[in-house]
Design a protein around this motif. Sequence first.
Motif, PDB file in Angstrom:
ATOM      1  N   ALA A 149      16.757  -1.067 -12.314  1.00  0.00           N
ATOM      2  CA  ALA A 149      17.404   0.001 -12.692  1.00  0.00           C
ATOM      3  C   ALA A 149      17.193   1.083 -11.767  1.00  0.00           C
ATOM      4  N   ARG A 150      18.393   1.825 -11.473  1.00  0.00           N
ATOM      5  CA  ARG A 150      18.259   3.098 -10.590  1.00  0.00           C
ATOM      6  C   ARG A 150      17.811   4.262 -10.969  1.00  0.00           C
ATOM      7  N   ASP A 151      16.440   4.549 -10.513  1.00  0.00           N
ATOM      8  CA  ASP A 151      15.485   5.597 -10.915  1.00  0.00           C
ATOM      9  C   ASP A 151      14.818   6.156  -9.925  1.00  0.00           C
ATOM     10  N   PRO A 152      15.567   6.785  -9.107  1.00  0.00           N
ATOM     11  CA  PRO A 152      14.256   7.809  -8.084  1.00  0.00           C
ATOM     12  C   PRO A 152      13.216   8.248  -8.277  1.00  0.00           C
ATOM     13  N   ALA A 153      12.950   8.472  -9.686  1.00  0.00           N
ATOM     14  CA  ALA A 153      11.629   9.179 -10.079  1.00  0.00           C
ATOM     15  C   ALA A 153      10.596   8.143 -10.269  1.00  0.00           C
ATOM     16  N   ALA A 154      10.928   6.844 -10.504  1.00  0.00           N
ATOM     17  CA  ALA A 154      10.010   5.681 -10.860  1.00  0.00           C
ATOM     18  C   ALA A 154       9.082   5.522  -9.703  1.00  0.00           C
ATOM     19  N   PHE A 155       9.123   5.986  -8.502  1.00  0.00           N
ATOM     20  CA  PHE A 155       8.378   5.737  -7.663  1.00  0.00           C
ATOM     21  C   PHE A 155       6.866   6.595  -7.476  1.00  0.00           C
ATOM     22  N   ASP A 156       5.878   5.754  -7.179  1.00  0.00           N
ATOM     23  CA  ASP A 156       4.485   6.426  -6.855  1.00  0.00           C
ATOM     24  C   ASP A 156       4.265   6.452  -5.429  1.00  0.00           C
ATOM     25  N   ARG A 157       4.563   7.735  -4.780  1.00  0.00           N
ATOM     26  CA  ARG A 157       4.439   7.642  -3.207  1.00  0.00           C
ATOM     27  C   ARG A 157       2.798   7.490  -2.806  1.00  0.00           C
ATOM     28  N   GLU A 158       1.939   7.631  -3.523  1.00  0.00           N
ATOM     29  CA  GLU A 158       0.552   7.334  -3.084  1.00  0.00           C
ATOM     30  C   GLU A 158       0.345   5.834  -3.186  1.00  0.00           C
ATOM     31  N   ARG A 159       0.941   5.170  -4.299  1.00  0.00           N
ATOM     32  CA  ARG A 159       0.623   3.933  -4.600  1.00  0.00           C
ATOM     33  C   ARG A 159       1.455   2.876  -3.183  1.00  0.00           C
ATOM     34  N   LEU A 160       2.485   3.576  -3.066  1.00  0.00           N
ATOM     35  CA  LEU A 160       3.201   2.726  -1.812  1.00  0.00           C
ATOM     36  C   LEU A 160       2.607   2.994  -0.661  1.00  0.00           C
ATOM     37  N   ALA A 161       2.217   4.156  -0.322  1.00  0.00           N
ATOM     38  CA  ALA A 161       1.128   4.313   0.742  1.00  0.00           C
ATOM     39  C   ALA A 161       0.017   3.610   0.877  1.00  0.00           C
ATOM     40  N   GLY A 162      -0.653   3.423  -0.213  1.00  0.00           N
ATOM     41  CA  GLY A 162      -1.676   2.396  -0.361  1.00  0.00           C
ATOM     42  C   GLY A 162      -1.401   0.997   0.346  1.00  0.00           C
ATOM     43  N   PHE A 163      -0.151   0.690  -0.257  1.00  0.00           N
ATOM     44  CA  PHE A 163       0.330  -0.765   0.092  1.00  0.00           C
ATOM     45  C   PHE A 163       0.539  -1.004   1.563  1.00  0.00           C
ATOM     46  N   VAL A 164       1.098   0.195   2.204  1.00  0.00           N
ATOM     47  CA  VAL A 164       1.289   0.246   3.758  1.00  0.00           C
ATOM     48  C   VAL A 164      -0.400  -0.015   4.543  1.00  0.00           C
ATOM     49  N   LYS A 165      -1.135   1.041   3.909  1.00  0.00           N
ATOM     50  CA  LYS A 165      -2.363   0.936   4.646  1.00  0.00           C
ATOM     51  C   LYS A 165      -3.229  -0.370   4.263  1.00  0.00           C
ATOM     52  N   LYS A 166      -2.612  -1.216   3.388  1.00  0.00           N
ATOM     53  CA  LYS A 166      -3.298  -2.539   3.181  1.00  0.00           C
ATOM     54  C   LYS A 166      -2.826  -3.441   3.885  1.00  0.00           C
ATOM     55  N   LEU A 167      -1.905  -3.053   5.099  1.00  0.00           N
ATOM     56  CA  LEU A 167      -1.441  -4.301   6.013  1.00  0.00           C
ATOM     57  C   LEU A 167      -2.666  -4.936   6.516  1.00  0.00           C
TER      58      LEU A 167
END
Length: 266
Positions: free
Chosen positions: A108-126
Motif C-alpha cells: 500500500a502506498r502510505d508515506p506516513a507508515a514509515f518510522d524514521r528511527e526504526r529505519l535508522a536503527g536498521f542502518v546502524k545494525k549493518l
Amino acid sequence: MIMPARDGLSGIQRLFNPDEVIVRACLEGILGKVSALFDREGKPVSARTIVGDFCHLAGEANPALLRGLPTATERPNLILIPEGRAWEALIESEFAGRFARFPRYATARDPAAFDRERLAGFVKKLPVFYGIRPIDRALHRAALAQEWSRDLCSNFPSWDAWQAFGAGFVVLKEGEPVCGAASYAASSDAIEIEIDTRADHRRRGLARAAAAKLILACLDRGVYPGWDAANRESLALAEQLGYRPGREYPAYSVSGARIPDGRPKR
C-alpha cells in the motif's frame, strides 16, 4: 491501430493502475516504451508499457499488444503484468503450453507508515567490516559490470539519466560492492526499489540496511519509495521496513523467465 504512444498520454494513463511507478515512469517519458491501440475517434482503448523486465497490459484485452514483445534473447526474464481477468485469459490462450503464472505482492502506498528511527536503527545494525555509500559514477559502473548487481542501474540508458532520476546505495566490504538498494524505475515523484545481494553475503541484514538507507533518502527528498514484492520473503522484509501489504496479483513468464526464488528482491 497499434502505434508508439507519446501523444494523448493522459487518456492512456487512465487505463492503468495510478500507483504503478514503473508504468508512470514510462508514460512520463523517463524510461521504457509505451504502445497503444486507438478507436476510430482517436481514444486509447488498450495499452502496454515495457520497462526493464516488465510489460504491463491494460484496457481492452487485444492480442495485437502481445505481438512484437522482446524476444527471449533480448529479454530472457520478461514478465507480463495483466490489468484484469480478460488479459489473464488472453495471455493463457495466446501462450498456451508456454507460460508460467505466479503471484506478486503489491504494498500500500502510505508515506506516513514509515518510522524514521526504526529505519535508522536498521542502518546502524549493518554488520562490522561493512560500509554503505551512495551510488556514484564509479559504483554505477561497478554495478553494471556484474550480473548480480546489474538490475540496480541497468534500466537507465546512461549515468547521466541515472543521476537525474535514480537513487541508490551499495553496501561494501573491503571496498567491494556486495549488496545494493536502488531505483529499478523512477517517475516524477516516486521510485520503484530494487534490492540485490551477492550470493555469498546473504542473510546478514545487508539488504535491510541498504533498503532502510534508501527509504530515508527518498523521504528526505519528498520521493515515495515504492516496493512491489516478487515473493513472500521480499514482502516480509518490506513489512519490517514499515510497508503495509496491498494486494496479491498474478504475473506471467512467457519467455523462459526465471520464477522468483525465496530471496528478497523486488
